[in-house]
Design a protein around this motif. Structure first.
Motif, PDB file in Angstrom:
ATOM      1  N   VAL A  67       0.845  -1.201   0.000  1.00 42.78           N
ATOM      2  CA  VAL A  67       0.000   0.000   0.000  1.00 42.78           C
ATOM      3  C   VAL A  67       0.881   1.253   0.000  1.00 42.78           C
ATOM      4  O   VAL A  67       0.598   2.232  -0.699  1.00 42.78           O
ATOM      5  N   LEU A  68       1.951   1.225   0.783  1.00 41.76           N
ATOM      6  CA  LEU A  68       2.862   2.371   0.838  1.00 41.76           C
ATOM      7  C   LEU A  68       3.527   2.608  -0.514  1.00 41.76           C
ATOM      8  O   LEU A  68       3.640   3.759  -0.965  1.00 41.76           O
ATOM      9  N   ARG A  69       3.960   1.539  -1.165  1.00 44.38           N
ATOM     10  CA  ARG A  69       4.578   1.692  -2.484  1.00 44.38           C
ATOM     11  C   ARG A  69       3.593   2.296  -3.476  1.00 44.38           C
ATOM     12  O   ARG A  69       3.950   3.195  -4.258  1.00 44.38           O
ATOM     13  N   GLU A  70       2.349   1.817  -3.457  1.00 44.79           N
ATOM     14  CA  GLU A  70       1.328   2.369  -4.338  1.00 44.79           C
ATOM     15  C   GLU A  70       1.097   3.847  -4.048  1.00 44.79           C
ATOM     16  O   GLU A  70       0.910   4.657  -4.964  1.00 44.79           O
ATOM     17  N   HIS A  71       1.113   4.187  -2.777  1.00 47.29           N
ATOM     18  CA  HIS A  71       0.912   5.584  -2.366  1.00 47.29           C
ATOM     19  C   HIS A  71       1.995   6.481  -2.953  1.00 47.29           C
ATOM     20  O   HIS A  71       1.699   7.534  -3.534  1.00 47.29           O
ATOM     21  N   PHE A  72       3.247   6.084  -2.826  1.00 46.96           N
ATOM     22  CA  PHE A  72       4.335   6.915  -3.325  1.00 46.96           C
ATOM     23  C   PHE A  72       4.374   6.939  -4.851  1.00 46.96           C
ATOM     24  O   PHE A  72       4.685   7.976  -5.450  1.00 46.96           O
ATOM     25  N   ARG A  73       4.054   5.820  -5.485  1.00 48.13           N
ATOM     26  CA  ARG A  73       4.009   5.825  -6.947  1.00 48.13           C
ATOM     27  C   ARG A  73       2.906   6.749  -7.449  1.00 48.13           C
ATOM     28  O   ARG A  73       3.057   7.413  -8.475  1.00 48.13           O
ATOM     29  N   GLY A  74       1.801   6.805  -6.714  1.00 47.36           N
ATOM     30  CA  GLY A  74       0.709   7.687  -7.092  1.00 47.36           C
ATOM     31  C   GLY A  74       1.066   9.155  -7.003  1.00 47.36           C
ATOM     32  O   GLY A  74       0.487   9.990  -7.718  1.00 47.36           O
ATOM     33  N   ARG A  75       2.018   9.485  -6.133  1.00 46.60           N
ATOM     34  CA  ARG A  75       2.458  10.880  -5.990  1.00 46.60           C
ATOM     35  C   ARG A  75       3.482  11.272  -7.051  1.00 46.60           C
ATOM     36  O   ARG A  75       3.756  12.450  -7.250  1.00 46.60           O
ATOM     37  N   HIS A  76       4.060  10.267  -7.719  1.00 43.93           N
ATOM     38  CA  HIS A  76       5.131  10.513  -8.680  1.00 43.93           C
ATOM     39  C   HIS A  76       4.547  10.740 -10.071  1.00 43.93           C
ATOM     40  O   HIS A  76       3.852   9.888 -10.605  1.00 43.93           O
ATOM     41  N   ARG A  77       4.840  11.882 -10.635  1.00 39.12           N
ATOM     42  CA  ARG A  77       4.289  12.218 -11.954  1.00 39.12           C
ATOM     43  C   ARG A  77       5.337  12.112 -13.061  1.00 39.12           C
ATOM     44  O   ARG A  77       5.069  12.440 -14.203  1.00 39.12           O
ATOM     45  N   GLY A  78       6.523  11.666 -12.720  1.00 39.04           N
ATOM     46  CA  GLY A  78       7.562  11.548 -13.729  1.00 39.04           C
ATOM     47  C   GLY A  78       7.347  10.343 -14.623  1.00 39.04           C
ATOM     48  O   GLY A  78       6.560   9.439 -14.328  1.00 39.04           O
ATOM     49  N   ARG A  79       8.045  10.337 -15.712  1.00 36.50           N
ATOM     50  CA  ARG A  79       7.919   9.233 -16.672  1.00 36.50           C
ATOM     51  C   ARG A  79       8.760   8.033 -16.282  1.00 36.50           C
ATOM     52  O   ARG A  79       8.446   6.901 -16.646  1.00 36.50           O
ATOM     53  N   GLU A  80       9.842   8.279 -15.561  1.00 36.64           N
ATOM     54  CA  GLU A  80      10.730   7.189 -15.189  1.00 36.64           C
ATOM     55  C   GLU A  80      10.165   6.453 -13.972  1.00 36.64           C
ATOM     56  O   GLU A  80       9.679   7.076 -13.028  1.00 36.64           O
ATOM     57  N   PRO A  81      10.214   5.122 -13.970  1.00 38.30           N
ATOM     58  CA  PRO A  81       9.739   4.374 -12.799  1.00 38.30           C
ATOM     59  C   PRO A  81      10.629   4.633 -11.586  1.00 38.30           C
ATOM     60  O   PRO A  81      11.830   4.861 -11.718  1.00 38.30           O
ATOM     61  N   LEU A  82      10.023   4.611 -10.406  1.00 38.79           N
ATOM     62  CA  LEU A  82      10.757   4.842  -9.173  1.00 38.79           C
ATOM     63  C   LEU A  82      11.223   3.533  -8.551  1.00 38.79           C
ATOM     64  O   LEU A  82      10.468   2.568  -8.521  1.00 38.79           O
ATOM     65  N   ASP A  83      12.438   3.531  -8.053  1.00 37.16           N
ATOM     66  CA  ASP A  83      12.903   2.422  -7.220  1.00 37.16           C
ATOM     67  C   ASP A  83      12.553   2.801  -5.790  1.00 37.16           C
ATOM     68  O   ASP A  83      13.377   3.347  -5.049  1.00 37.16           O
TER      69      ASP A  83
END
Length: 207
Positions: free
Chosen positions: A79-95
């Motif tokens: 859930v936390l990972r989904e939360h942070f990915r949802g805040r990220h608007r960049g094109r590159e995937p986040l580690d």
């Protein structure tokens, strides 16, 4: 009458027994709230709800032979990972695991502790990679055993203990970086276990 195990409560909740779900929620709310509090601030309660609903909906597979807490915190981590990915608007995937909370959610924490050393510890935790922060918080705050951490991380107990040691080294370095007062750095480093325990007791919200 024997007290039902967490796995039994989960099974009953998934079968439609809301009372079982309430009992399970009450048992673990504070722990899951602590998991989110120093990472997401005021959004913690919503993420707690999402974690338990993911478990109830069966989105997370539970194996009866696995420690329930390892399963529950794995759901919280997702859930936390989904939360942070949802805040990220960049094109590159986040580690996500390699970044720190300070990178993922810039800005000061809304959690203010009672002692200066405790606040240093909170700031330092937010500066280390998220994966390391999670390991240390499960170790210090939730008192995970090596076996539980191994199941949570899906590694051997020996490897899990190695990650605890590595995360502690990262935390010690972060403490030196976030605090300029050498006396405060010294008192924080010399009693990390005590400061961590004190922080644990300060986060006891009502479900």
């Amino acid at each position: 009458m024997s007290t039902p195990r967490d796995s039994e409560l989960l099974e009953a909740w998934r079968a439609g027994d809301r009372a079982a779900g309430n009992v399970l929620f009450g048992r673990h709310f504070a722990a899951i709230y602590r998991f989110f509090r120093n990472k997401t601030g005021d959004e913690a309660e919503d993420l707690v709800q999402r974690t338990f609903m993911a478990c109830a909906a069966g989105r997370e597979r539970f194996h009866a032979d696995a420690p329930f807490r390892a399963y529950l915190f794995s759901a919280a981590r997702n859930v936390l990972r989904e939360h942070f990915r949802g805040r990220h608007r960049g094109r590159e995937p986040l580690d996500i695991d390699a970044l720190s909370v300070a990178d993922l959610a810039p800005g000061p924490s809304t959690w203010l502790a009672a002692r200066a050393e405790e606040n240093v510890l909170l700031r330092a935790l937010r500066k280390i990679p998220l994966a390391s922060q999670i390991v240390l918080e499960l170790y210090y705050w939730e008192r995970f055993t090596g076996v539980e951490l191994g199941r949570f991380l899906q590694v051997s107990e020996e490897t899990a203990r190695g990650r605890i040691r590595a995360a502690k080294r990262q935390l010690e370095q972060a403490i030196r970086e976030v605090e300029t007062d050498p006396v405060l750095v010294s008192t924080t480093l010399s009693h990390i276990d005590a400061w961590a325990e004190a922080l644990r007791e300060q986060v006891v919200p009502s479900p």
